[in-house]
Design an enzyme around this catalytic site. Structure first.
Site, mmCIF file in Angstrom:
data_model
loop_
_atom_site.group_PDB
_atom_site.id
_atom_site.type_symbol
_atom_site.label_atom_id
_atom_site.label_comp_id
_atom_site.label_asym_id
_atom_site.label_seq_id
_atom_site.Cartn_x
_atom_site.Cartn_y
_atom_site.Cartn_z
ATOM 1 N N ASP A 98 0.844 -1.187 0.000
ATOM 2 C CA ASP A 98 0.000 0.000 0.000
ATOM 3 C C ASP A 98 0.885 1.245 0.000
ATOM 4 O OD1 ASP A 98 0.977 0.075 2.515
ATOM 5 O OD2 ASP A 98 -0.934 -0.200 3.527
ATOM 6 N N SER A 99 0.272 2.394 0.004
ATOM 7 C CA SER A 99 1.030 3.632 -0.166
ATOM 8 C C SER A 99 1.639 4.127 1.127
ATOM 9 C CB SER A 99 0.095 4.710 -0.695
ATOM 10 O OG SER A 99 -0.814 5.079 0.337
ATOM 11 N N GLY A 100 1.207 3.549 2.253
ATOM 12 C CA GLY A 100 1.636 4.067 3.545
ATOM 13 C C GLY A 100 0.687 5.125 4.069
ATOM 14 N N GLY A 101 -0.085 5.707 3.179
ATOM 15 C CA GLY A 101 -0.955 6.810 3.568
ATOM 16 C C GLY A 101 -1.943 6.435 4.658
ATOM 17 N N PHE A 102 -2.668 5.362 4.449
ATOM 18 C CA PHE A 102 -3.712 4.984 5.401
ATOM 19 C C PHE A 102 -3.156 4.801 6.810
ATOM 20 C CE2 PHE A 102 -6.381 1.891 7.633
ATOM 21 C CZ PHE A 102 -7.580 2.576 7.619
ATOM 22 N N ASP A 152 -1.774 8.634 -1.187
ATOM 23 C CA ASP A 152 -3.086 9.277 -1.237
ATOM 24 C C ASP A 152 -3.376 9.894 0.124
ATOM 25 O OD1 ASP A 152 -3.209 6.815 0.069
ATOM 26 O OD2 ASP A 152 -5.348 6.568 -0.320
ATOM 27 N N GLN A 202 -10.166 8.638 -4.382
ATOM 28 C CA GLN A 202 -10.726 9.092 -3.109
ATOM 29 C C GLN A 202 -11.953 9.963 -3.404
ATOM 30 O OE1 GLN A 202 -10.070 8.105 -0.125
ATOM 31 N NE2 GLN A 202 -8.026 7.173 -0.239
ATOM 32 N N GLY A 229 -10.418 4.705 0.918
ATOM 33 C CA GLY A 229 -11.332 5.456 1.771
ATOM 34 C C GLY A 229 -12.651 4.757 2.005
ATOM 35 N N ASP A 279 -8.626 -6.501 -0.022
ATOM 36 C CA ASP A 279 -7.762 -6.913 1.087
ATOM 37 C C ASP A 279 -8.406 -6.427 2.357
ATOM 38 O OD1 ASP A 279 -6.880 -3.969 0.840
ATOM 39 O OD2 ASP A 279 -5.975 -4.645 2.702
ATOM 40 N N CYS A 317 -15.279 -27.630 5.084
ATOM 41 C CA CYS A 317 -14.012 -26.950 4.814
ATOM 42 C C CYS A 317 -12.878 -27.964 4.754
ATOM 43 C CB CYS A 317 -13.745 -25.925 5.912
ATOM 44 S SG CYS A 317 -12.219 -25.005 5.665
ATOM 45 N N CYS A 319 -9.635 -27.153 5.002
ATOM 46 C CA CYS A 319 -8.389 -26.582 5.530
ATOM 47 C C CYS A 319 -7.775 -27.483 6.583
ATOM 48 C CB CYS A 319 -8.625 -25.170 6.089
ATOM 49 S SG CYS A 319 -9.241 -25.119 7.782
ATOM 50 N N CYS A 322 -9.735 -27.612 9.922
ATOM 51 C CA CYS A 322 -10.978 -28.388 9.897
ATOM 52 C C CYS A 322 -10.727 -29.875 9.650
ATOM 53 C CB CYS A 322 -11.939 -27.811 8.857
ATOM 54 S SG CYS A 322 -12.592 -26.199 9.379
ATOM 55 N N HIS A 348 -7.827 -21.095 9.087
ATOM 56 C CA HIS A 348 -9.196 -21.366 8.665
ATOM 57 C C HIS A 348 -9.862 -20.147 8.034
ATOM 58 C CE1 HIS A 348 -13.275 -22.678 8.400
ATOM 59 N NE2 HIS A 348 -13.610 -21.531 8.979
#
Lengths: 384, 384
Positions: A98-102, A152, A202, A229, A279, A317, A319, A322, A348
């Site tokens: 990511d951009s680091g902004g958040f 951003d 945004q 956002g 994500d 499931c 996995c 499970c 899981h």
């Protein structure tokens, strides 16, 4: 010599009733089937999972790492020196950063936004740092990401229309600056292979600002577009409305990435609105906090009803959790505060997300996406 | 109908210069090659490891679980109801459970020892409980252990000779009571298959008391013998001297288990003194605390010298951690407080212990144990 695009997106099927589509995202570290949910590996690890289990048990082919965290610790230059993030963390598949902004906005106590970038203090030790559109590209290049995000500004919710406009326009200017910087670096290096830079739409919860932002960013002719956002406190219908506002204005042949979403039941909603990538820390964080997602609803594992429950979390499931462990054992591990609880629970939940995405993709490919959407709508939220 | 012994020990080779021997310990859940180090799975989990990794990556064929902890949480009756501890925790190989005694003495604030047993308060919620020689057999039978321990008293260090004698004699009487109870249950059930009960040699740091205890417990004709009360604060040479005192008096054809030991460099010392089985939280606890054992010495992972070290922890180690991750990555995970650090570190340290034990066993089988002992003595304690 012109830069060879290292990331390429192919739409392989489209739903004829919704905006959903299935695609292939080719990256320098393999091909990712879309729509895809990307597990979050904030500090160069998806909390609790080995990269082997993320690969083999979850089936992940792309993960997200946080530029802000890795910049502060262990430092992007160290990671560059050690051969890049893929090698550092032993992950052979694709990585999006990511951009680091958040994180600057959500984790850093003190911050100041200027035209040049954002000044902030490390949440680790209070040291002062600055991110600019150019510097965050440099950091992500040092990490060796397959997909990079342009810096951003992610305004909180709610903000005034006036602030939202100012902020959106700054995000557009920053994106342009990031792309200029990136192009300059490419020219300088003679088109050496690199990841692809995505700008971020945004505009807070104002549809017209979202549309304007999408149109202006589309001019950058980027390899892909993120919508940021979202899920910052606004009502859920509003998040989906923002996606609906800007999605038709983004180039159809490029992947669209909805950042930081969502709950299991939201995944199909975003896919139905033309989203290819998502994500969220939700499946992994909820797992650690005792909330597990199953085909028959949510399991809050601390509840005494699971004390002597010999069944797996989810009978259908496949996995590792499970296949091998009961709800009673998982509850015991949770109550006892054991590390293995977090390991098995995260495995899981991430597999559950991956299975939902595979199910959606198959439905799109098979022309049954609307039916799939309806069936998912009817699933119970709480476990029987 | 007579009870069929479910646990059987075979000595397959003996060192001609020391007391070391290699053996096979047959249990209802498979055969264990000895000498063996047993990882500690206190609360039905070896902290940080899946049972799959404990099996495949560490190569463990037996683990230790704590009777005290499982009795308190989730409760032995729940585990019985869910099919026993093997099934509850998904572990197909052998399980040894301790007597609960040591934890009562070390974890429980309030306790009172009487001739009948020990009164204590739960470290979880302060509830009052009582362990007797008979009740701890019942708890371990509910767990379905392959090897059970008779309740003992483990005196702290140092104690007076007078207290050590009283305590040792009580431990002998408790062992006799546990064996009477066990035999009675066997008669009642018509010799149904069960695990094997081991008594525990005590006697603090007094060689003559250790000898007397060993001789009196040998009369029980048990399937194996433990030596307890080691590593409780006494100097290390004294621990080894206690083993030397009682070992020749224990039946040669039965396994001998030194409880709660030891450091990597101590393992060969115990083996040289005729010990077949050991357990300790040390490799797993030290791993979590940042101390890693390698062929070239200890690695204290937080040290800044490892910040940019691209090498695996141990170049010769074949464990998952060493095959896939650098010291620099492990240090980053440790500094960041990541769960994956504990997972990878525990995996490595337990594999290191298992490798040492395999090396010792092969040396005994090959007639080169004294040379192996000398070589291990010359290994550096700190990493180069």
């Amino acid at each position: 010599m012109e830069a060879v695009p290292q990331v390429r997106f192919q739409v392989v099927a489209e739903c004829s009733h919704t905006r959903a589509r299935a695609g292939l995202l080719h990256t320098p570290h393999g091909t990712v089937e879309t729509p895809v949910f990307m597990p979050v590996g904030t500090q160069a690890t998806v909390k609790g999972l080995t990269q082997r289990d993320l690969d083999r048990e979850v089936g992940a082919r792309i993960l997200l790492a946080n530029t802000y965290h890795l910049y502060l610790r262990p430092g992007h230059e160290l990671i560059r020196q050690l051969g890049g993030l893929h090698r550092f963390m032993g992950w052979p598949h694709a990585i999006l950063t990511d951009s680091g902004g958040f994180q600057v906005y959500s984790l850093s106590g003190l911050r100041k936004i200027t035209e040049e970038g954002v000044l902030f203090r490390s949440h680790l030790n209070g040291d002062a740092h600055r991110f600019t559109p150019e510097s965050t590209v440099d950091v992500q290049l040092a990490l060796g990401s397959d997909i990079l995000m342009a810096l951003d500004e992610c305004p909180e919710y709610p903000v005034s229309r006036e602030y939202a406009r100012q902020s959106m326009e700054r995000t557009v200017r920053w994106a342009a600056a990031a792309f200029r910087h990136y192009a300059e670096l490419e020219r300088r290096d003679g088109g050496a292979p690199r990841g692809e830079l995505f700008p971020i739409v945004q505009g807070s919860t104002f549809p017209d600002l979202r549309r304007e932002c999408a149109l202006r960013l589309a001019e950058l002719d980027a390899g892909g577009y993120a919508i940021g956002g979202l899920s910052v406190g606004e009502p859920r219908p509003l998040s989906l409305e923002m996606v609906e506002a800007c999605e038709p204005l983004l180039p159809a042949g490029r992947p669209r990435y909805a950042m930081g979403v969502g709950m299991p039941e939201e995944l199909p909603e975003y896919v139905a609105r033309g989203i290819d990538m998502m994500d969220c820390v939700l499946p992994s964080r909820n797992a650690r906090n005792g909330c597990l997602f199953t085909r028959t609803g949510r399991v809050i594992i601390k509840q005494s009803r699971y004390r002597d429950d010999p069944r797996p979390l989810d009978e259908e499931c496949a996995c590792h959790t499970c296949r091998n462990y009961s709800r009673a054992y998982l509850r015991h591990l949770f109550q006892a505060g054991e590390i293995l609880y977090s390991v098995l629970a995260t495995l899981h939940n991430l597999r559950r997300y991956a299975d939902i995405m595979r199910q959606l993709r198959e439905a799109i490919l098979g022309g049954t996406f609307p039916e799939c959407l309806a069936a998912l709508h009817s699933e119970p939220p709480e476990a029987a």
